[in-house]
Design an enzyme around this catalytic site. Structure first.
Site, PDB file in Angstrom:
ATOM      1  N   ASP A   1     -10.930  -8.536   7.611  1.00 36.94           N
ATOM      2  CA  ASP A   1     -12.336  -8.527   7.181  1.00 36.94           C
ATOM      3  C   ASP A   1     -12.932  -9.929   7.312  1.00 36.94           C
ATOM      4  O   ASP A   1     -14.073 -10.102   7.756  1.00 36.94           O
ATOM      5  CB  ASP A   1     -12.461  -8.076   5.711  1.00 36.94           C
ATOM      6  CG  ASP A   1     -12.645  -6.570   5.578  1.00 36.94           C
ATOM      7  OD1 ASP A   1     -12.120  -5.836   6.440  1.00 36.94           O
ATOM      8  OD2 ASP A   1     -13.309  -6.125   4.616  1.00 36.94           O
TER       9      ASP A   1
ATOM     10  N   TYR B   1       0.818  -1.217   0.000  1.00 33.93           N
ATOM     11  CA  TYR B   1       0.000   0.000   0.000  1.00 33.93           C
ATOM     12  C   TYR B   1       0.852   1.268   0.000  1.00 33.93           C
ATOM     13  O   TYR B   1       0.340   2.362  -0.198  1.00 33.93           O
ATOM     14  CB  TYR B   1      -0.964   0.022   1.197  1.00 33.93           C
ATOM     15  CG  TYR B   1      -2.004  -1.089   1.188  1.00 33.93           C
ATOM     16  CD1 TYR B   1      -1.934  -2.125   0.277  1.00 33.93           C
ATOM     17  CD2 TYR B   1      -3.055  -1.088   2.092  1.00 33.93           C
ATOM     18  CE1 TYR B   1      -2.874  -3.145   0.270  1.00 33.93           C
ATOM     19  CE2 TYR B   1      -4.013  -2.102   2.084  1.00 33.93           C
ATOM     20  CZ  TYR B   1      -3.900  -3.134   1.168  1.00 33.93           C
ATOM     21  OH  TYR B   1      -4.835  -4.139   1.165  1.00 33.93           O
TER      22      TYR B   1
ATOM     23  N   ASP C   1      -5.139  -6.661   6.000  1.00 30.76           N
ATOM     24  CA  ASP C   1      -6.355  -5.976   5.541  1.00 30.76           C
ATOM     25  C   ASP C   1      -7.420  -7.018   5.179  1.00 30.76           C
ATOM     26  O   ASP C   1      -8.573  -6.956   5.610  1.00 30.76           O
ATOM     27  CB  ASP C   1      -6.002  -5.111   4.320  1.00 30.76           C
ATOM     28  CG  ASP C   1      -7.151  -4.248   3.845  1.00 30.76           C
ATOM     29  OD1 ASP C   1      -8.091  -4.020   4.630  1.00 30.76           O
ATOM     30  OD2 ASP C   1      -7.108  -3.797   2.676  1.00 30.76           O
TER      31      ASP C   1
ATOM     32  N   LYS D   1       3.702 -15.329   2.761  1.00 32.74           N
ATOM     33  CA  LYS D   1       3.632 -16.118   1.518  1.00 32.74           C
ATOM     34  C   LYS D   1       5.077 -16.443   1.150  1.00 32.74           C
ATOM     35  O   LYS D   1       5.577 -16.093   0.071  1.00 32.74           O
ATOM     36  CB  LYS D   1       2.896 -15.294   0.440  1.00 32.74           C
ATOM     37  CG  LYS D   1       2.594 -16.050  -0.844  1.00 32.74           C
ATOM     38  CD  LYS D   1       1.527 -17.124  -0.709  1.00 32.74           C
ATOM     39  CE  LYS D   1       1.403 -17.917  -1.997  1.00 32.74           C
ATOM     40  NZ  LYS D   1       0.519 -19.097  -1.861  1.00 32.74           N
TER      41      LYS D   1
ATOM     42  N   ASP E   1      -2.705 -18.143   2.235  1.00 34.41           N
ATOM     43  CA  ASP E   1      -3.863 -18.836   1.637  1.00 34.41           C
ATOM     44  C   ASP E   1      -4.415 -19.886   2.591  1.00 34.41           C
ATOM     45  O   ASP E   1      -5.630 -20.030   2.759  1.00 34.41           O
ATOM     46  CB  ASP E   1      -3.514 -19.420   0.254  1.00 34.41           C
ATOM     47  CG  ASP E   1      -2.158 -20.104   0.188  1.00 34.41           C
ATOM     48  OD1 ASP E   1      -1.408 -20.059   1.186  1.00 34.41           O
ATOM     49  OD2 ASP E   1      -1.847 -20.693  -0.861  1.00 34.41           O
TER      50      ASP E   1
HETATM   51  C1  IPM Z   1      -8.980  -0.681   6.327  1.00 33.97           C
HETATM   52  C2  IPM Z   1      -9.425  -0.116   5.010  1.00 33.97           C
HETATM   53  C3  IPM Z   1      -8.329   0.774   4.468  1.00 33.97           C
HETATM   54  C4  IPM Z   1      -7.093  -0.074   4.326  1.00 33.97           C
HETATM   55  C5  IPM Z   1      -8.656   1.502   3.144  1.00 33.97           C
HETATM   56  C6  IPM Z   1      -9.899   2.344   3.289  1.00 33.97           C
HETATM   57  C7  IPM Z   1      -7.511   2.311   2.632  1.00 33.97           C
HETATM   58  O1  IPM Z   1      -9.762  -1.134   4.135  1.00 33.97           O
HETATM   59  O2  IPM Z   1      -8.699   0.095   7.253  1.00 33.97           O
HETATM   60  O3  IPM Z   1      -8.907  -1.900   6.450  1.00 33.97           O
HETATM   61  O4  IPM Z   1      -6.951  -0.790   3.343  1.00 33.97           O
HETATM   62  O5  IPM Z   1      -6.247  -0.047   5.217  1.00 33.97           O
HETATM   63 MG    MG Z   2      -9.826  -3.059   5.019  1.00 31.86          MG
END
Ligand code: IPM
Ligand code: MG
Length: 361
Positions: free
Chosen positions: A255, A146, A251, A195, A227
């Site tokens: 989620d 990133y 990231d 990885k 993975d």
């Molecule tokens: C998170 C979000 C951010 C990230 C985005 C909005 C840039 O997805 O905080 O997880 O990828 O860090």
């Molecule tokens: Mg995120």
């Protein structure tokens, strides 16, 4: 004691969830005898609308001068919002990435915990849930893909895009140290995710983590390929204590981890540097589709506010009280739409905040 809190409500559901977190913080402040002085700052889409850029130097400086930052969420609907017609470096997300970098917030803590009361909202089968799970994802937040150089070029009529994934030993070491330190306060297990069968950056990651592990003989270290980790999170989430990983893997995996807890609306986060200072935000996004409808779940933000009291302000008792109030409200059967199940009482964002506040007073 008085503390200076920079508040970034942000976009979408950001302002409404932050409002509820402040309600709860204010109740905790009265009860535990401290005061919070808030300064509201713009970032993301709201800052683009006001200033033409997603993050101003003024926001960075005011955030730096505060004891902690409490944030809602930023960003809009990529299909319809004019913010996404701007070049990528001027979009809302660029503001958040720049803020994390400017404040050197390299350690992102994302706890994923299954509340007994929310088992019905968990998409996994009972035999997989077992005794529940309680893990913490330690995500590296200011390096890797990133933040590496990127470009899009056109050669002979063919477009080509490049992103680069760079990690230095130093960046890996400092996040590993944070991971092992926090594991010591938990169940003393670190699973480092990489990885390493493909990526050089992952091979370096693995060797630095192994070096750091020598300083923590009381903490059990394992390695897992990303993975496989994605699979293990839904196959046997109870095996994890601390998951230590780089920026993009963290990231994605966070989620996924949030979803197995029932809803991403429950997952808090803390982003820390080498000092006590931190930025606290829910792990979820700005959900523009439900913004302003009083439908959002404010719990992730309220739990992030509790993390702020614990990690940046050393107000453990008040943090405990907020976490207990959240548990109690779930036990009492109140649910926002995202975690609703049969026999429970459905409430909106503002009422959820008020119910949690009442249980602190
Ligand atoms: C998170 C979000 C951010 C990230 C985005 C909005 C840039 O997805 O905080 O997880 O990828 O860090
Ligand atoms: Mg995120």
């Amino acid at each position: 004691m008085n503390y200076k809190i920079a508040v970034i409500p942000g976009d979408g559901i950001g302002p409404e969830i932050v409002r509820e977190a402040r309600k709860v913080l204010d109740a905790a402040a009265v009860k535990y005898g401290f005061t919070l002085e808030y300064t509201e700052l713009l970032m993301g889409g709201a800052s683009i609308d006001a200033n033409g850029v997603p993050l101003t130097d003024e926001t960075i400086e005011t955030a730096k001068a505060s004891d902690a930052v409490l944030m809602g969420s930023i960003g809009g609907d990529a299909k319809t919002s004019p913010w996404y017609r701007l070049e990528p470096s001027l979009r809302p997300e660029a503001g958040l990435l720049k803020l994390r970098k400017s404040l050197n917030l390299f350690a992102n803590l994302r706890p994923a915990y299954l509340y007994e009361e929310l088992k019905a909202a968990c998409p996994l089968r009972d035999e997989i849930i077992g005794d529940g799970f309680d893990m913490l994802i330690m995500r590296e937040l200011t390096g890797g893909l990133y933040f590496g150089a990127r470009s899009t070029v056109e050669e002979d009529g063919v477009k080509k895009a490049t992103d680069t994934l760079v990690y230095s030993e130093h960046e890996i070491r400092r996040i590993a140290v944070k991971g092992f330190d926090i594991a010591r306060k938990r169940r003393k297990k670190v699973c480092s995710v990489d990885k390493a069968n493909v990526l050089d950056s992952s091979r370096l990651w693995r060797s630095v983590v192994e070096e750091v592990a020598k300083e923590y003989p009381d903490v059990e270290l394992s390695h897992m390929l990303v993975d496989n980790c994605a699979m293990q999170l839904v196959k046997d989430p109870g095996q994890f204590d601390v998951i230590l990983t780089e920026n993009m893997f963290g990231d994605i995996l966070s989620d996924e981890a949030s979803m197995v807890t029932g809803s991403i609306g429950m997952l808090s986060s803390a982003s820390l540097n080498e000092t006590k200072f931190g930025l606290y935000e829910p792990s979820h996004g700005s959900a523009p589709d439900i913004a302003g409808m009083d439908l959002a779940n404010p719990i992730a933000t309220i739990l992030s506010a509790a993390m702020m009291l614990r990690y940046s302000l050393d107000l453990d008792e008040a943090a405990d009280a907020i976490e207990a109030a959240v548990k109690q409200v779930l036990k009492d059967g109140y649910r926002t739409a995202d975690i609703m199940s049969d026999g429970c009482t459905r409430v909106g964002c503002a009422e959820m905040g008020s119910l949690i506040r009442e249980r602190i007073q």
